[in-house]
Write a protein that holds these residues in place. Structure first.
Motif: not given
Length: 159
Positions: A11-37
């Motif tokens: 999942v792409l996470v968008s945020f601002k840092k130092g006044g600039k737009d940034r993106n970071r990838l959050a990886l989700l892993v299936a664990e016992n039928g539930e998605w966890k970051m």
């Protein structure tokens, strides 16, 4: 995601840092039928911290990095017929590093598979080791722990 690891989504996470737009990838892993970051993947956790490893306080580190094939052979890794070279980059480290593994090793096979697609660079989780006589930016790749920054139960170099 372009990985052979089962049950990993991004999942792409968008945020601002130092006044600039940034993106970071959050990886989700299936664990016992539930998605966890996977927070270590999201935070690019290095164990021990990069500063400790690069300063020589630790001989071994697990790091989440970008890798690409490279051609820098020097010092204990000077024999191009024996070693594979990879450029290693991290947003948390100012300089490009070099990782080496024996040309016929499981690590070389795993990294070759990761880099065999059209991508010139890939995210991986590695175990790096300092080698006596190597330059300050040269490291032995002891393990390829994951084809991305989310570490699953089976490492690529164990497959």
């Amino acid at each position: 995601l372009d990985t052979t690891a089962q049950g990993v989504e991004g999942v792409l996470v968008s945020f601002k840092k130092g006044g600039k737009d940034r993106n970071r990838l959050a990886l989700l892993v299936a664990e016992n039928g539930e998605w966890k970051m996977d927070f270590p993947a999201f935070s690019r956790l290095a164990t021990p911290a990069w500063t400790e490893f690069l300063d020589g306080q630790a001989q071994l580190a697990t790091v989440r990095v970008y890798v690409a094939a490279d051609q820098y052979f020097n010092g204990p890794f000077s024999d191009e017929s024996q070693w594979k070279c990879f450029g290693i980059a991290s947003p948390d480290v100012p300089n490009l590093l070099y990782g080496y593994c024996k040309a016929d090793s499981l690590q070389a096979q795993a990294l070759g598979k990761v880099l065999s697609s059209d991508k010139k660079m890939s995210r991986v989780t590695l175990e790096l080791h300092k080698v006596e006589g190597a330059a300050s930016r040269q490291y032995l790749i002891k393990r390829v722990l994951a084809e991305d920054w989310a570490v699953t139960n089976v490492a690529p170099d164990d497959r």
